[in-house]
Every structure is written in C-alpha cells, then in structure tokens.
Design a protein around this motif. Structure first.
Motif, PDB file in Angstrom:
ATOM      1  N   PRO A  21       0.810  -1.234   0.000  1.00 38.69           N
ATOM      2  CA  PRO A  21       0.000   0.000   0.000  1.00 38.69           C
ATOM      3  C   PRO A  21       0.837   1.274   0.000  1.00 38.69           C
ATOM      4  O   PRO A  21       1.676   1.485   0.866  1.00 38.69           O
ATOM      5  N   LEU A  22       0.606   2.114  -1.001  1.00 35.01           N
ATOM      6  CA  LEU A  22       1.252   3.419  -1.119  1.00 35.01           C
ATOM      7  C   LEU A  22       0.184   4.491  -1.324  1.00 35.01           C
ATOM      8  O   LEU A  22      -0.937   4.195  -1.766  1.00 35.01           O
ATOM      9  N   ARG A  23       0.568   5.723  -1.058  1.00 40.22           N
ATOM     10  CA  ARG A  23      -0.328   6.850  -1.315  1.00 40.22           C
ATOM     11  C   ARG A  23       0.449   7.934  -2.042  1.00 40.22           C
ATOM     12  O   ARG A  23       1.587   8.251  -1.675  1.00 40.22           O
ATOM     13  N   SER A  24      -0.143   8.484  -3.096  1.00 42.22           N
ATOM     14  CA  SER A  24       0.529   9.506  -3.905  1.00 42.22           C
ATOM     15  C   SER A  24      -0.342  10.739  -4.032  1.00 42.22           C
ATOM     16  O   SER A  24      -1.576  10.665  -3.974  1.00 42.22           O
ATOM     17  N   ARG A  25       0.338  11.881  -4.233  1.00 41.47           N
ATOM     18  CA  ARG A  25      -0.354  13.154  -4.477  1.00 41.47           C
ATOM     19  C   ARG A  25       0.399  13.922  -5.545  1.00 41.47           C
ATOM     20  O   ARG A  25       1.615  14.092  -5.465  1.00 41.47           O
ATOM     21  N   GLN A  26      -0.329  14.359  -6.565  1.00 40.95           N
ATOM     22  CA  GLN A  26       0.226  15.285  -7.556  1.00 40.95           C
ATOM     23  C   GLN A  26      -0.904  15.868  -8.379  1.00 40.95           C
ATOM     24  O   GLN A  26      -1.857  15.165  -8.742  1.00 40.95           O
ATOM     25  N   ALA A  27      -0.764  17.157  -8.689  1.00 43.00           N
ATOM     26  CA  ALA A  27      -1.694  17.864  -9.582  1.00 43.00           C
ATOM     27  C   ALA A  27      -3.151  17.682  -9.176  1.00 43.00           C
ATOM     28  O   ALA A  27      -4.030  17.505 -10.032  1.00 43.00           O
ATOM     29  N   GLY A  28      -3.417  17.692  -7.880  1.00 42.74           N
ATOM     30  CA  GLY A  28      -4.790  17.579  -7.408  1.00 42.74           C
ATOM     31  C   GLY A  28      -5.312  16.159  -7.333  1.00 42.74           C
ATOM     32  O   GLY A  28      -6.480  15.944  -6.977  1.00 42.74           O
ATOM     33  N   HIS A  29      -4.487  15.190  -7.676  1.00 40.92           N
ATOM     34  CA  HIS A  29      -4.895  13.791  -7.629  1.00 40.92           C
ATOM     35  C   HIS A  29      -4.280  13.130  -6.397  1.00 40.92           C
ATOM     36  O   HIS A  29      -3.082  13.252  -6.141  1.00 40.92           O
ATOM     37  N   ASP A  30      -5.099  12.418  -5.660  1.00 39.59           N
ATOM     38  CA  ASP A  30      -4.672  11.735  -4.440  1.00 39.59           C
ATOM     39  C   ASP A  30      -5.124  10.284  -4.552  1.00 39.59           C
ATOM     40  O   ASP A  30      -6.326  10.010  -4.619  1.00 39.59           O
ATOM     41  N   HIS A  31      -4.152   9.351  -4.603  1.00 37.48           N
ATOM     42  CA  HIS A  31      -4.497   7.945  -4.815  1.00 37.48           C
ATOM     43  C   HIS A  31      -3.858   7.058  -3.761  1.00 37.48           C
ATOM     44  O   HIS A  31      -2.685   7.232  -3.409  1.00 37.48           O
ATOM     45  N   ALA A  32      -4.618   6.097  -3.286  1.00 38.72           N
ATOM     46  CA  ALA A  32      -4.076   4.968  -2.542  1.00 38.72           C
ATOM     47  C   ALA A  32      -4.018   3.808  -3.534  1.00 38.72           C
ATOM     48  O   ALA A  32      -5.033   3.489  -4.172  1.00 38.72           O
ATOM     49  N   LEU A  34       2.059   7.855 -12.552  1.00 38.29           N
ATOM     50  CA  LEU A  34       3.056   8.616 -13.301  1.00 38.29           C
ATOM     51  C   LEU A  34       3.272   9.956 -12.601  1.00 38.29           C
ATOM     52  O   LEU A  34       2.319  10.689 -12.333  1.00 38.29           O
ATOM     53  N   PHE A  35       4.540  10.269 -12.312  1.00 33.06           N
ATOM     54  CA  PHE A  35       4.891  11.527 -11.656  1.00 33.06           C
ATOM     55  C   PHE A  35       5.679  12.412 -12.625  1.00 33.06           C
ATOM     56  O   PHE A  35       6.574  11.924 -13.325  1.00 33.06           O
ATOM     57  N   ASP A  36       5.348  13.691 -12.631  1.00 36.43           N
ATOM     58  CA  ASP A  36       6.048  14.683 -13.441  1.00 36.43           C
ATOM     59  C   ASP A  36       6.997  15.453 -12.531  1.00 36.43           C
ATOM     60  O   ASP A  36       6.562  16.112 -11.579  1.00 36.43           O
ATOM     61  N   TYR A  37       8.299  15.368 -12.794  1.00 35.61           N
ATOM     62  CA  TYR A  37       9.278  16.074 -11.968  1.00 35.61           C
ATOM     63  C   TYR A  37       9.145  17.593 -12.092  1.00 35.61           C
ATOM     64  O   TYR A  37       9.729  18.329 -11.305  1.00 35.61           O
ATOM     65  N   GLY A  38       8.407  18.051 -13.083  1.00 33.19           N
ATOM     66  CA  GLY A  38       8.205  19.486 -13.238  1.00 33.19           C
ATOM     67  C   GLY A  38       7.095  20.042 -12.382  1.00 33.19           C
ATOM     68  O   GLY A  38       6.802  21.239 -12.437  1.00 33.19           O
ATOM     69  N   GLN A  39       6.428  19.178 -11.589  1.00 30.88           N
ATOM     70  CA  GLN A  39       5.371  19.596 -10.679  1.00 30.88           C
ATOM     71  C   GLN A  39       5.609  18.958  -9.314  1.00 30.88           C
ATOM     72  O   GLN A  39       6.143  17.844  -9.232  1.00 30.88           O
ATOM     73  N   PRO A  40       5.231  19.638  -8.227  1.00 30.40           N
ATOM     74  CA  PRO A  40       5.392  19.023  -6.903  1.00 30.40           C
ATOM     75  C   PRO A  40       4.605  17.722  -6.796  1.00 30.40           C
ATOM     76  O   PRO A  40       3.532  17.582  -7.386  1.00 30.40           O
ATOM     77  N   PHE A  41       5.159  16.770  -6.042  1.00 30.47           N
ATOM     78  CA  PHE A  41       4.437  15.522  -5.785  1.00 30.47           C
ATOM     79  C   PHE A  41       4.945  14.909  -4.480  1.00 30.47           C
ATOM     80  O   PHE A  41       5.980  15.309  -3.928  1.00 30.47           O
ATOM     81  N   ALA A  42       4.203  13.914  -4.002  1.00 31.37           N
ATOM     82  CA  ALA A  42       4.592  13.202  -2.784  1.00 31.37           C
ATOM     83  C   ALA A  42       4.137  11.754  -2.898  1.00 31.37           C
ATOM     84  O   ALA A  42       3.121  11.444  -3.529  1.00 31.37           O
ATOM     85  N   SER A  43       4.919  10.860  -2.276  1.00 29.33           N
ATOM     86  CA  SER A  43       4.568   9.445  -2.224  1.00 29.33           C
ATOM     87  C   SER A  43       4.931   8.941  -0.833  1.00 29.33           C
ATOM     88  O   SER A  43       6.039   9.179  -0.353  1.00 29.33           O
TER      89      SER A  43
END
Length: 321
Positions: free
Chosen positions: A91-102, A110-119
């Motif tokens: 189980p992981l959780r990610s956030r980027q560009a307004g999307h939050d997924h478990a 898919l993560f874009d290094y040109g935008q903030p993200f977290a995992s």
C-alpha cells in the motif's frame, strides 16, 4: 561524448548510525541523489534502496515502511525535465496535480518532476520506479504531463515492465555498457506502451522491437536465477506475465533452448569457481550444486564436453596459474 558507465547502488538506512540515521539519509541520498525531500512517519522508519543508472534511464526499488518522499516547489525549480513511474507492491499513497491515490498490487502512478508531488507508505511496502527524460517520453506519449498523478491500472505492458525492472534490480552487477542503451530504449518503449502511445509512436515501438525487449527480459531472468534448484520456463513466464510458449518462442530466436541457456550459465559459473582460489576449500560436488546442477555425473559429462577437461583438471590449472 561517451555515455556514462552503468552504476548499481544498494543502500539501507540500517547502514547509518542510529542517532543520525534519518537526517543523514535525507541529506546524502534523498536530497543529493533523488532531488527530493524525505520525512519519516512514526518511530520505526526504514528504507532500503536499489538504484541503477543506465544510459538513458534510471531504475530503482524502494522498500520499507514509515516515510514520505516529497518533491516540493523548491525542488521543481531545478528544472529537472523527467517523468517517473512508480509501480506499487504494497500500500502506497501519492499526491500530484490535485490527484490523491491509494494504490497497490501492481498498479502505478506517473509523476512529473516538473510539478510538486509526494509518495508515502505507512506500513511495509515496495515500489519499483523508472525515471526517463521528459523529451523522450513526449516523443512517444501525447502530453504525458496531463497524466501526472493519474493511476495506471495493471495491463500486459505494465506487468512486463515490472518484471523487467525486478530482473534488472536483482542483478549483482550492472549490465555491460554496450547493453545499457538498448535496455534503456526497451524500458522506455514498455513505459510508453503502458501509458498509451500515439499511433505513430506505436509504430516506432513496434519497429524498434518490443519483442526484442521481451527477449532481453527473459535472458535477464535466466542470468539472475539459473543457479536456483528447479528453475524452469514456468518461473520466467510467471515473473514476466508471459505464456510458457511465448518464452520458448523468444528463446528459439537465439538458437538455443531454455535448457541450453541455463546449462551454459551453470557451466560458466562452475568453471569460474573452480579457477578461483577463494573456493579452493569447496569440494567439486559442492561447486556443482552451487552452480545449479543436481546430478554430479551429468555435471562432469557436460563440463568435459564444454571445456575439454575434467573439473579436477580445471581446478589444478587454476591453482597453477
């Protein structure tokens, strides 16, 4: 300009002094190598990393529990034009560009290094990752930045990519430099196929040889596991999400069967061990078993046919050098 040599790094927070463990990991690896931040969650954080740099791409595996990797606005200003696909096992959780997924179970984000993200992971989990140059992915996938933060469900291309990454990250040494470029291309093709290439890019991928990438994945799995007792075609098929017959067809293109490939690896391993004084304390039968052979008489016969001498002679020659 010559391409950089492939590099394989394995690292664990358990290797660091306990008192400064998380601070040292954050500064020396997360910030310097991954170009992001790391925050432990809870009191039992542990992170184990495998990191392989190839000619075109970087692949990695991150396992552990109780931590969050963050690429914030400060990091984004470095102008790093790359995309990263994170495949979850646990189980992981990610956030980027307004999307939050478990997500878990072979799904990916898919993560874009040109935008903030977290995992992040709260409990034991593993992610296999591939980082590719943005320009190369954009040549195959229309507007991949619009898919940043989106969940990618398991499918044949994603499963094959996952299996290929697992095989590469299990190697004891990085691939030979002459193979790094083609391996990178095949990984890029699989990534594009998993996300959704343009019609023109699909033709490029097909012409470049998706089947060649599958063959390399099969051969990499053989090179990784040949010494395992009972290793067979079904093990490869299961790992790479291919049918047994597909694996056999890929190997037929090399002019050798599965058994011939495995036997060659085992004989080379046994010959290397017999010639190495570090293994002089082992009996020949022990070396045969360590190389994957289950029958000593068959080992002796195959060894003599392959090298033109007995295992005892090969050991004596190695000692005389």
């Amino acid at each position: 300009m010559e391409a950089a040599l492939p590099q394989l790094l394995r690292f664990s927070t358990e290797m660091l002094p306990e008192r400064d463990r998380m601070a040292a990991f954050r500064e020396e690896f997360a910030r310097q190598v991954l170009k992001m931040d790391f925050h432990p969650i809870g009191g039992r954080t542990r992170v184990d990393i495998a990191y392989l740099e190839l000619d075109l791409v970087v692949v990695g595996r991150c396992s552990g529990f109780g931590g969050e990797f963050i690429r914030n606005a400060h990091h984004v200003r470095d102008g790093r034009g790359e995309f990263m696909l994170g495949l979850a096992h646990g189980p992981l959780r990610s956030r980027q560009a307004g999307h939050d997924h478990a997500y878990s179970g072979g799904s990916a984000v898919l993560f874009d290094y040109g935008q903030p993200f977290a995992s992040r992971s709260m409990i034991s989990a593993e992610a296999r990752n591939i980082v590719v140059p943005a320009a190369m992915l954009k040549a195959l996938v229309p507007h991949p930045e619009d898919q940043a933060g989106h969940l990618i469900r398991p499918g044949p291309a994603l499963q094959l990519l996952d299996g290929y990454l697992a095989s590469l990250l299990a190697l004891d040494e990085p691939p030979a430099p002459e193979l790094a470029h083609s391996i990178g291309l095949h990984l890029l093709d699989l990534l594009a196929a998993a996300i959704g290439p343009t019609a023109e890019a699909a033709e490029i991928i097909a012409g470049r040889g998706l089947k060649a990438g599958q063959l390399r994945a099969v051969l990499a799995e053989i090179a990784r596991r040949f010494a395992e007792p009972g290793f067979d075609v079904d093990d490869i098929a299961g790992r790479l999400c291919l049918s047994r017959r597909s694996v056999q067809r890929f190997l037929e293109e090399t002019g050798k069967s599965f058994t011939e490939h495995v036997t060659e690896h085992r004989l080379e391993r046994a010959h290397a061990m017999l010639s190495d004084p570090r293994f002089s304390h082992l009996r020949i039968v022990d070396i045969a078993f360590a190389a994957g052979f289950g029958d000593v008489s068959n080992f002796n016969h195959l060894f003599r046919r392959r090298f033109g001498e007995t295992p005892s002679s090969a050991r004596a020659t190695g000692r005389a050098v």
